[in-house]
Design an enzyme around this catalytic site. Structure first.
Site, PDB file in Angstrom:
ATOM      1  N   SER A  91      12.923  -7.521   0.076  1.00 45.70           N
ATOM      2  CA  SER A  91      11.945  -7.818  -0.011  1.00 45.70           C
ATOM      3  C   SER A  91      11.579  -6.801   1.909  1.00 45.70           C
ATOM      4  CB  SER A  91      10.561  -7.634   0.163  1.00 45.70           C
ATOM      5  OG  SER A  91      10.303  -8.746   1.164  1.00 45.70           O
ATOM      6  N   LYS A  92      10.650  -5.525   1.555  1.00 44.62           N
ATOM      7  CA  LYS A  92      10.659  -4.142   2.783  1.00 44.62           C
ATOM      8  C   LYS A  92      10.078  -4.913   3.949  1.00 44.62           C
ATOM      9  CE  LYS A  92      10.962  -0.518   4.324  1.00 44.62           C
ATOM     10  NZ  LYS A  92      12.084   0.268   4.876  1.00 44.62           N
TER      11      LYS A  92
END
Ligand code: GLU
Length: 504
Positions: free
Chosen positions: A262-263
């Site tokens: 994820s970011k």
């Protein structure tokens, strides 16, 4: 004759391209090309709220850069104007609304779909209720049983509606995933999926199934996150009486700590990696390994080799760890193989960014043509060590600065005294001063200094460490002979004088 293999990459234009999506594109491409089939790019833009301007152009650009050539779909002519090519178009879902409408009408007619007039508030309440009871969130079916007349009345009154899939309440839905194997789901837990939204647009599920059928897609290869949707899709294929394509769901991408990529833990957009100076072919090579490997020690694969070797049964079920150290290693391997001129061209914008564009002020002797040749020499110093192009500024800054900044302690090799180091540097200075400018080559520098060490009985480290630091100001750098050659006689002597002074 067996059916032609056709795969598609069907991204939604909602912003940057996730590295996981690039993997989906790559595997679809490889599988199609391995089987002499077609690879198609379709744009799934039925979610108007999530549409981001410019994402289609961006997508097409990245696919071009990476060399994943598709046979049909959306292209950018001269890199600007978006056009569509192929016999199965349009390839942009928002241009196919009438087609979906026609098919959903057929479903309604055959009692596989129904109008649902439940208001947002009612659905919200139902959801809250289900949450409180800890039951799975799904539509309770209130509008399933509306009579034809009731539906017509509500439609006449222009009551807002959606159209839902009428899932069977008994039995099972089964399919065989080429990666996950046999999957069997009880129909009663499959939600009455919305097919047409209240804005008249189809949902992903309807549009996806209709298009995969009409575009004659033989194999659907996509991320694992779509696995739970597949039973609904199978029900749709059955309702239409269509042949069901093959499915292959790809494992999740994970951070090194096994959480979902994820970011928050780092970059996930392909654009970010390209921006950081990863080469598109190295990025693809790295991505190839996220879920598939050749079961040998081989690590570097050209696109042609990937096509030859890739197969779906070789894809793992377990999540694939996104390990940037491996990416760095692969990128470094590609950089080492590059033509120096090409590499230098790629480095120029990063040098500018690092403030090294002002070559001419520090190097007045260089004309614009010789500047590039000189830059090539500078880059050659780092070609072996570089992991990504964006590092180049930091790596070679020492060549361009007027005055190095470092602690004089760094000049000291092991237990030597300041005075001993100073004396060694003076000896070096005297030898190098004698070399003609034209003979200031790597080999010559090495020869002269090795002779000097032998004559004076000085060990390599005692002379070469201080010299290397004097020339670079760095703890780690390329060796002093190569650096000396690139700096040239005048700068080398100047930097040695500076170091000698520091040690006084
Ligand atoms: N539009 C979907 C996405 O953005 C495609 C999923 C599929 O390949 O079916 O990932």
């Amino acid at each position: 004759m067996s059916k032609k293999i056709r795969t598609r990459f069907a991204p939604s234009p909602t912003g940057a391209l996730h590295v996981g999506s690039l993997r989906t594109a790559l595997y679809n491409y490889l599988f199609a090309k391995h089987n002499k089939g077609d690879f198609i790019l379709r744009i799934e833009d039925t979610d108007k709220a999530r549409f981001v301007e410019g994402s289609i152009e961006n997508l097409v650009k990245i696919l071009n850069l990476t060399g994943l050539k598709y046979n049909e779909g959306v292209f950018a002519d001269n890199d600007v104007k978006i056009v569509q090519r192929g016999d199965f178009g349009p390839y942009v879902q928002s241009e196919r609304l009438e087609i979906y409408r026609k098919y959903v009408d057929e479903l309604i007619k055959n009692d596989y779909a129904y109008f649902c007039f439940c208001s947002q508030e009612r659905l919200e309440e139902m959801r809250k209720d289900q949450q409180a009871k800890k039951t799975a969130p799904m539509y309770d079916g209130r509008c399933r049983g509306l009579s034809k007349i009731e539906v017509e009345n509500l439609l006449d009154k222009k009551t807002p509606y959606v159209i839902r899939l009428k899932t069977p309440k008994e039995g099972f839905t089964e399919f065989n995933d080429l990666i996950y194997g046999k999957i069997k789901i009880e129909n009663k837990i499959i939600d009455d999926q919305v097919l047409i939204k209240s804005d008249g647009y189809p949902t992903y599920h309807l549009a996806n199934v209709v298009d995969d059928h009409l575009m004659e897609i033989s194999h659907i290869i996509r991320g694992e996150e779509w696995l739970p949707s597949t039973p609904k899709h199978i029900l749709l294929y059955k309702a239409f009486g269509w042949e069901i394509p093959e499915f292959a769901h790809l494992p999740l991408l994970l951070n090194p700590n096994k959480s979902k990529l994820s970011k928050r833990q780092g970059d996930v957009a392909v654009e970010d990696y390209l921006e950081k100076g990863y080469l598109p072919e190295a990025l693809l090579n790295f991505i190839l390994f996220l879920g598939w490997n050749p079961k040998t020690e081989e690590e570097i694969f050209s696109l042609e080799e990937m096509i030859k070797r890739f197969d779906l049964p070789g894809v793992n079920k377990t999540g694939a760890i996104f390990n940037t150290e491996k990416l760095d290693w692969i990128n470094g391997a590609y950089i080492r193989e590059m033509d120096l001129g090409e590499l230098t061209k790629l480095c120029v914008p990063y040098l500018k960014k690092a403030g090294i564009s002002e070559l001419s002020s520090g190097y007045p002797e260089l004309s614009s043509e010789t500047q590039f040749d000189y830059l090539k020499k500078v880059i050659s110093l780092e070609q072996e060590r570089m992991k990504k192009i964006s590092e180049i500024g930091e790596l070679v800054k020492f060549i361009f600065v007027d005055k190095l900044e470092y602690n004089k302690e760094l000049l000291i090799w092991k237990k030597m005294s300041f005075e001993e180091v100073r004396n060694n540097l003076k000896l070096v200075y005297n030898e190098l001063e004698k070399i003609e400018e034209d003979n200031f080559t790597k080999n010559n520098l090495e020869k002269v200094l090795r002779d000097l060490m032998e004559r004076e009985g000085i060990k390599a480290g005692e002379l070469l460490w201080p010299l290397r630091v004097a020339l670079t100001g760095l703890k780690g750098s390329p060796g002093p002979f190569e650096v000396g050659k690139v700096l040239g006689k005048e700068r080398v002597l100047g930097r040695i004088r500076f170091a000698v002074k520091l040690l006084e």
